[in-house]
Each structure stands twice: as C-alpha cells, then as structure tokens.
Design a protein around this motif. Sequence first.
Motif, PDB file in Angstrom:
ATOM      1  N   LEU A 302     -25.283 -17.076   3.215  1.00 14.47           N
ATOM      2  CA  LEU A 302     -26.605 -16.673   3.699  1.00 14.47           C
ATOM      3  C   LEU A 302     -27.276 -17.802   4.477  1.00 14.47           C
ATOM      4  O   LEU A 302     -27.841 -17.585   5.560  1.00 14.47           O
ATOM      5  CB  LEU A 302     -27.484 -16.257   2.523  1.00 14.47           C
ATOM      6  CG  LEU A 302     -27.115 -14.945   1.840  1.00 14.47           C
ATOM      7  CD1 LEU A 302     -27.904 -14.774   0.549  1.00 14.47           C
ATOM      8  CD2 LEU A 302     -27.345 -13.763   2.778  1.00 14.47           C
ATOM      9  N   LEU A 303     -27.245 -19.015   3.934  1.00 12.12           N
ATOM     10  CA  LEU A 303     -27.880 -20.144   4.616  1.00 12.12           C
ATOM     11  C   LEU A 303     -27.209 -20.423   5.951  1.00 12.12           C
ATOM     12  O   LEU A 303     -27.870 -20.732   6.950  1.00 12.12           O
ATOM     13  CB  LEU A 303     -27.836 -21.383   3.725  1.00 12.12           C
ATOM     14  CG  LEU A 303     -28.655 -21.295   2.428  1.00 12.12           C
ATOM     15  CD1 LEU A 303     -28.376 -22.502   1.551  1.00 12.12           C
ATOM     16  CD2 LEU A 303     -30.140 -21.181   2.731  1.00 12.12           C
ATOM     17  N   GLY A 304     -25.881 -20.305   5.987  1.00 18.77           N
ATOM     18  CA  GLY A 304     -25.167 -20.547   7.241  1.00 18.77           C
ATOM     19  C   GLY A 304     -25.419 -19.471   8.273  1.00 18.77           C
ATOM     20  O   GLY A 304     -25.540 -19.762   9.467  1.00 18.77           O
ATOM     21  N   ALA A 305     -25.491 -18.216   7.831  1.00 17.12           N
ATOM     22  CA  ALA A 305     -25.825 -17.134   8.759  1.00 17.12           C
ATOM     23  C   ALA A 305     -27.214 -17.351   9.334  1.00 17.12           C
ATOM     24  O   ALA A 305     -27.456 -17.128  10.534  1.00 17.12           O
ATOM     25  CB  ALA A 305     -25.737 -15.789   8.052  1.00 17.12           C
ATOM     26  N   ALA A 306     -28.143 -17.787   8.479  1.00 15.94           N
ATOM     27  CA  ALA A 306     -29.487 -18.083   8.964  1.00 15.94           C
ATOM     28  C   ALA A 306     -29.469 -19.237   9.967  1.00 15.94           C
ATOM     29  O   ALA A 306     -30.114 -19.168  11.008  1.00 15.94           O
ATOM     30  CB  ALA A 306     -30.405 -18.420   7.782  1.00 15.94           C
ATOM     31  N   ALA A 307     -28.705 -20.278   9.642  1.00 15.64           N
ATOM     32  CA  ALA A 307     -28.624 -21.434  10.541  1.00 15.64           C
ATOM     33  C   ALA A 307     -28.103 -21.029  11.917  1.00 15.64           C
ATOM     34  O   ALA A 307     -28.573 -21.514  12.953  1.00 15.64           O
ATOM     35  CB  ALA A 307     -27.725 -22.507   9.928  1.00 15.64           C
ATOM     36  N   GLY A 315     -34.912 -25.910  12.302  1.00 14.76           N
ATOM     37  CA  GLY A 315     -34.519 -26.369  10.980  1.00 14.76           C
ATOM     38  C   GLY A 315     -33.029 -26.552  10.836  1.00 14.76           C
ATOM     39  O   GLY A 315     -32.590 -27.469  10.174  1.00 14.76           O
ATOM     40  N   ALA A 316     -32.230 -25.687  11.438  1.00 17.56           N
ATOM     41  CA  ALA A 316     -30.789 -25.772  11.285  1.00 17.56           C
ATOM     42  C   ALA A 316     -30.192 -26.748  12.282  1.00 17.56           C
ATOM     43  O   ALA A 316     -30.754 -27.049  13.303  1.00 17.56           O
ATOM     44  CB  ALA A 316     -30.163 -24.390  11.468  1.00 17.56           C
TER      45      ALA A 316
END
Length: 318
Positions: A302-307, A315-316
């Motif tokens: 999830l965090l990587g997809a958001a990044a 932020g990413a």
Amino acid sequence: MPIDPATGLVAALDIGGTKIAGALVDGEGRVRVRSRRPTPAREGGETVMAAVEAVLADLAASPLWETVGAVGIGSAGPVDASLGTVSPVNVPGWRDYPLVERVRRATGGRPVTLVGDGVAMTAAEHWLGAARGHANALCLVVSTGVGGGLVLDGRIHPGPTGNAGHIGHVPVDLDGEPCACGGRGCVERIAAGPPLARRALENGWRPGPDGDVSAAAVAAAAQAGDPIAVAAFERAAQALAAGIAATAALVEIDLAVVGGGVAGAGEALFAPLRRSLDTYARLSFVRNLTVVPAATGTDAGLLGAAAAAMPPGAGATG
C-alpha cells in the motif's frame, strides 16, 4: 483533482493472489483509511474486478475521499504500465486486463499509476524502510509468489513496463520444474510459500493437530528444529541467494531487502540465505552485499503504491 501538497493524499491498492487491500495514504506515509477483501483468484476477471471495486467503494465512503487526487496500484505481475494492463500469474482470469482504465472509471476519472507489486514494495522500503538512504538495492517480496524491484542510482527503476527487478522469474535451476509463467526452474517455483510447503510435505514433513500445511506452519516447524522443515527453508534460501547474487553481478547492488509472508520465518530463512550468499556472491564487487528484513511490514504494498502515485515533493522518493 490535484494532490494537496501538504498531505499528498492518494488512494492506494495492493492486489495479490490472496488479498486486495486498499488505503488512503498521506504524504508522510500514514494510512488514514483502509479496506481489504479476499482475492477471488480462481474466478473470472469481472469477479476479481468486483472485489477491487468493493475496496474502492469502502475508501470512497470516507469523508477524506474528496481530497484524494490520484490512485496508485501495486499489482501482482507481470504488469504492463505502458498499456495499463495486468496479467498476474496467480490470477488466471486477468490476462492483459485493462486495470488502469477500470480503476480510473471507478474513481471518477482520477489519474492512476500502475506498478508491479515488487516495485511497490521497493518504493515503500526506499521511502520509509530498510532501503532508505541506499542508492543501489534490490527489494524482494517472498509470499504466494516472489516479486522484486530495483533502486539504481538513488531512484526506483521500474523499467518500461513496470517489471524491472522481477527476480521471481529468474531461472536458477536449469532442470527445474515448469513454472506458471511458462518458464522452468524459476526462483518463485522454489522459494514462494506454496512450493516451499509442498516440498516439505513431499519429503515427509507432517503438520500438527490443526492440519495447517501452509508455509507459516512449515516455518514454525523449522524454528522448532524439525529437520525436514529446516531443509525446505534451506532450499528456498538457496534459490533466493542465487537470484540475488545474479542481480548483484548485473547491476552492483549493495543491499537486498527481503519481505513478504515467507520472510516472516525470520532466521529460519535469513540464516541459510546469508550462508548461500557467501557461496554465490564471490566476486569482489558483490562480496559485501548485505541482506536485511523489510521494515514496512504488511503495509509495504500500500505504501509503495501510494509512493508511485505521488508527485515529486509530496513525500515519496523518486
């Protein structure tokens, strides 16, 4: 709708062979809202898409939804980011499936960014996890399948279609068993959870009274010293080490980050992995390669997809 630079709020999807997870993530990597559904992997393509839409509907029910400016997807692969399609090996109903267009339609026309699940995990680890500050690294997801992604010269390197670093389908056994990808002897065919557990069973390992025959159960047996379970993890670690060493020789990484459910076995996996790397990574420029556990846990996808969906400066990392 543009992303608010103060929050970088995006919708993220993590799509795999066993679950479809969704979240609203801000520019500091905080998960604000989440949802999850099992993947109906053996059903038709539209049934799988209905599960994705159900997750999106859960997210859209949040009052934060109106501030979402983009959607990021990390999907089991292979994916084709240039076409917006996915063909996950473990989801037969999706072959060249137009996932980006379908998600764009389901989210009111918001821009959608697609990457492979291994690239997503890599983006998460480089942004917030064990690869933070490293210029050249390989990150692996070892779970139902085996995925991976690369950090080169300080940036995520997804490649033209979003599959660069897909270590799971690097052949490491020239006479090995056929793989679901159509190849033979792939890392995934040996090191992923289902084949690891199957190998243990075929060699005489027996589950406990609960009848659990998963890789997690084999891991618990290996941690308790069961020799057959230990051997199954040693074989998986050997395959991973061969793939990691080959990657290091090609692109000169100095760090390998390993996450996913199988990595949850801890030293049952990492101890033989380090030993096998000592055997395979012998050249001077790969000899100091370090292997560490992933730090972003079950939210890595999830965090990587958001990044992947966040613009520079939101932020990413790039």
